[in-house]
Write a protein that holds these residues in place. Sequence first.
Motif, PDB file in Angstrom:
ATOM      1  N   VAL A  28      37.012   3.808  23.732  1.00 18.37           N
ATOM      2  CA  VAL A  28      38.167   3.328  24.034  1.00 18.37           C
ATOM      3  C   VAL A  28      37.610   1.517  24.924  1.00 18.37           C
ATOM      4  CG1 VAL A  28      40.470   2.620  25.455  1.00 18.37           C
ATOM      5  CG2 VAL A  28      40.506   4.940  23.555  1.00 18.37           C
ATOM      6  N   ALA A  29      37.149   1.677  26.737  1.00 17.82           N
ATOM      7  CA  ALA A  29      36.846   0.944  26.710  1.00 17.82           C
ATOM      8  C   ALA A  29      36.202  -0.372  26.033  1.00 17.82           C
ATOM      9  CB  ALA A  29      36.073   1.527  28.031  1.00 17.82           C
ATOM     10  N   SER A  30      34.816   0.103  25.138  1.00 18.88           N
ATOM     11  CA  SER A  30      34.407  -0.516  24.323  1.00 18.88           C
ATOM     12  C   SER A  30      34.836  -1.543  23.705  1.00 18.88           C
ATOM     13  CB  SER A  30      32.859   0.179  23.252  1.00 18.88           C
ATOM     14  OG  SER A  30      31.956   0.476  24.217  1.00 18.88           O
ATOM     15  N   VAL A  31      35.809  -0.856  22.964  1.00 17.63           N
ATOM     16  CA  VAL A  31      36.881  -1.336  21.859  1.00 17.63           C
ATOM     17  C   VAL A  31      37.395  -2.532  22.959  1.00 17.63           C
ATOM     18  CG1 VAL A  31      38.404  -1.083  20.741  1.00 17.63           C
ATOM     19  CG2 VAL A  31      37.229   0.347  20.028  1.00 17.63           C
ATOM     20  N   LEU A  32      38.059  -2.577  23.952  1.00  9.01           N
ATOM     21  CA  LEU A  32      39.125  -3.344  24.492  1.00  9.01           C
ATOM     22  C   LEU A  32      37.963  -4.161  25.523  1.00  9.01           C
ATOM     23  CD1 LEU A  32      41.020  -0.728  27.180  1.00  9.01           C
ATOM     24  CD2 LEU A  32      41.633  -1.855  24.349  1.00  9.01           C
ATOM     25  N   VAL A  33      36.771  -4.007  25.406  1.00  8.57           N
ATOM     26  CA  VAL A  33      36.058  -5.283  25.594  1.00  8.57           C
ATOM     27  C   VAL A  33      36.364  -6.459  24.610  1.00  8.57           C
ATOM     28  CG1 VAL A  33      34.090  -5.744  26.560  1.00  8.57           C
ATOM     29  CG2 VAL A  33      34.951  -4.219  28.150  1.00  8.57           C
ATOM     30  N   GLY A  34      36.018  -5.555  23.711  1.00  7.87           N
ATOM     31  CA  GLY A  34      35.677  -7.038  22.290  1.00  7.87           C
ATOM     32  C   GLY A  34      36.868  -7.084  21.966  1.00  7.87           C
ATOM     33  N   LEU A  35      37.942  -6.497  22.411  1.00  6.46           N
ATOM     34  CA  LEU A  35      39.170  -7.245  21.909  1.00  6.46           C
ATOM     35  C   LEU A  35      39.579  -8.611  23.061  1.00  6.46           C
ATOM     36  CD1 LEU A  35      41.849  -4.627  20.511  1.00  6.46           C
ATOM     37  CD2 LEU A  35      40.693  -6.281  19.166  1.00  6.46           C
ATOM     38  N   LYS A  36      39.629  -8.190  24.222  1.00  2.91           N
ATOM     39  CA  LYS A  36      40.079  -8.746  25.208  1.00  2.91           C
ATOM     40  C   LYS A  36      38.388 -10.128  24.478  1.00  2.91           C
ATOM     41  CE  LYS A  36      42.058  -5.321  27.656  1.00  2.91           C
ATOM     42  NZ  LYS A  36      42.186  -4.681  28.676  1.00  2.91           N
ATOM     43  N   LEU A  37      38.053  -9.982  24.843  1.00  3.65           N
ATOM     44  CA  LEU A  37      36.781 -10.982  24.318  1.00  3.65           C
ATOM     45  C   LEU A  37      36.994 -12.338  23.744  1.00  3.65           C
ATOM     46  CD1 LEU A  37      33.016 -10.088  24.678  1.00  3.65           C
ATOM     47  CD2 LEU A  37      33.973 -11.548  26.371  1.00  3.65           C
ATOM     48  N   TRP A  38      37.303 -12.020  22.485  1.00  2.12           N
ATOM     49  CA  TRP A  38      38.451 -12.492  21.426  1.00  2.12           C
ATOM     50  C   TRP A  38      39.678 -12.978  21.751  1.00  2.12           C
ATOM     51  CZ3 TRP A  38      42.812 -12.824  18.828  1.00  2.12           C
ATOM     52  CH2 TRP A  38      42.958 -13.653  17.126  1.00  2.12           C
TER      53      TRP A  38
END
Length: 310
Positions: A28-38
């Motif tokens: 979940v942390a990995s997905v959140l980092v990617g989404l928030k970068l975008w």
Amino acid sequence: MRPSTDNVEYGRDLVRMTLSAGLASVLVASVLVGLKLWALAETGALSIAASLADSALDLMMSLGAAAAILYAARPADEDHAFGHTSAEDLTALAQAVFIVISSAVIGYAAVQRLMSPEPLALASEGRGIIVMSISVVLTLALVWWQGRVAKRTGSRVVAADRLHYLGDLLPSLGAIAALWVSRHYGIGSIDAMIALGASGVLAFGALRIGKGAWDALMDRAADQEVIDGIAAIARDWPGVRGFHDLKTRMAGSRVFVNLHIELDGDQPLREAHDIGAALRRAIIAAYPQTDVMIHKDVARDGGETGSSSA
């Protein structure tokens, strides 16, 4: 005495649950980092930038927590006769310190933002709201699962990691509110107010978890309710004339129990063994997180009941 097959399998189930919580946290942390970068690239919102930094730190802490869970799951060996569960306490203590520092930084940034005379200029608020909403849903799902695992296993690592993500919810909701208010009213300071409240919640929870981890590392006894429950089982167990030297200590999610029971010295060794083995199984059934060692002594004259101590 060797543990029963049921107890061994139950212990493995707890380990699998704890591992699942650790791996889910990393995913979940990995997905959140990617989404928030975008989302940051699209909106330029400082609230999203703060949330991104928090998620990136969460990812690092989740990786550390997963490593601790894997290490703590290793069986006992020659160098660690009582297992490796104290790794959970060490990691939880480190996480607690990290959370306190993070909460101070978030609180300071929130105050600075509230005092800044320059208004916050945002863009593409709609896309940012969508991304942050997805973030909240994922975080809620993870927190729900971590809560179940922490309650069943007693893992402080999972509890500390859950606190990270609970703390993330308020800043994420604050970012959504800031984007929505900015889009409709041109006001961008509400997220700082929510972040300030979140920092206080984080600090309080971190101190609570840190205290529990510290107590376990210092070999603190189990809760008095657990000690009294074990004493009651031993006191009323058939064939046990008394008991003494009931001692407990905590390590990670495990509670180690040492107990001396007093038996009829004239009975066959097999009967004495069966009494001790049955009592051990009863204690583990009542308190699944315990690792119980029972010593058998000849009952004193008069069959007096020994006193328990922690």
